[in-house]
Design an enzyme around this catalytic site. Structure first.
Site, PDB file in Angstrom:
ATOM      1  CG  ASP B   7       1.238   1.439   9.262  1.00  0.00           C
ATOM      2  OD1 ASP B   7       2.402   1.607   9.486  1.00  0.00           O
ATOM      3  OD2 ASP B   7       0.789   0.367   8.861  1.00  0.00           O
ATOM      4  CD  GLU B  68       5.037   1.148  12.082  1.00  0.00           C
ATOM      5  OE1 GLU B  68       4.279   0.589  12.464  1.00  0.00           O
ATOM      6  OE2 GLU B  68       5.725   0.360  11.123  1.00  0.00           O
ATOM      7  CG  ASP B 141      -2.263  -1.349   5.884  1.00  0.00           C
ATOM      8  OD1 ASP B 141      -0.973  -1.232   5.283  1.00  0.00           O
ATOM      9  OD2 ASP B 141      -2.922  -2.336   5.349  1.00  0.00           O
TER      10      ASP B 141
END
Lengths: 170, 170
Positions: B7, B68, B141
């Site tokens: 992420d 991501e 996260d």
């Protein structure tokens, strides 16, 4: 002082290497544009750019690297590609142990032409004159990268010494 | 199949490693958040992230990496940091010879919770349940990175094989 300038872009990344001293004329060492096909995989494009920049750093052994600071007023899709290519350039320099300095387009334009609002043609003309070239560097991405390198030679000496001192302090 | 999910973020970059097979339960291997101080030099921050991700890839030896996809609706300043961190992650995976797959936040949310609009608390709760953890992974996260890795285990098998075939063809 030898500087490698990078005008970051994913599809076209300008690279220019010059040698010179603050207030003196600069000499052209090398320029090129690293291109990649927008239809290929992003990972492959970033890897290709990283490998080419790493090879150019090893070949030309600059003392520092100047990268154009990504600007927020462009459209977001362009900004993302530019930010990604810029990150690859900054990382390649950092991995080679070189200080990296970023400049905004207006800082570069002001440094080479005395006018922060100069257009692409004016920047190319000034770079051609400053490096005493017989033929203008093409395309504009290459001229921009050379302008960045010239800007850093003229402005960057002090900053480099400060950055090196901070680096040693860490 | 072992997957490392990222992420991306410059200040906080979530990393999660899971092992599993499509349609089966996944097992947690590792998670952490790589942080960097916003007041330090960008080159230093990117280098630090690259070194930590490269070390994690060597340590956990995933077969593929899921990152991501940076989204354009965030504010531009955030997008730039995320794009830069994402580029470092994609490049680290590519340099390790691993296939990289990108997923949008809604694809990840839909994969782990059945709802593409799930909020952070729901994603964390589902990741905790799917990995049969006694304590929820914190911060968010890290949970997001684990969700990415789970999403790729469940969705990515076919894509990986296609990507590997393309890679061989080059």
């Amino acid at each position: 002082m030898r500087v490698l300038g990078v005008d970051p872009g994913l599809t076209r990344c300008g690279v220019g290497v010059v040698e010179g001293l603050p207030g003196r004329a600069c000499r052209l060492v090398h320029y090129e544009v690293v291109t990649s096909d927008p239809d290929t995989d992003l990972a492959y494009r970033l890897l290709n750019l990283d490998e080419r920049l790493t090879a150019l750093l090893a070949e030309h052994r600059p003392e520092s690297v100047a990268v154009e600071r990504v600007f927020s007023q462009h459209n977001v899709r362009t900004v993302m590609g530019t930010a990604q290519a810029g990150a690859v350039a900054i990382l390649a320099a950092a991995r080679a142990g070189l200080p990296v300095q970023m400049y905004t387009p207006s800082e570069v334009k002001a440094a080479v032409s005395g006018n922060g609002q100069a257009d692409k043609a004016q920047v190319t003309a000034m770079v051609t004159r400053l490096l005493r070239l017989e033929v203008a560097p093409r395309p504009a991405d290459a001229a921009d990268a050379l302008a960045l390198a010239i800007c850093h030679v003229w402005r960057g000496g002090t900053r480099d010494r400060i950055a090196a001192a901070v680096r040693r302090a860490r």
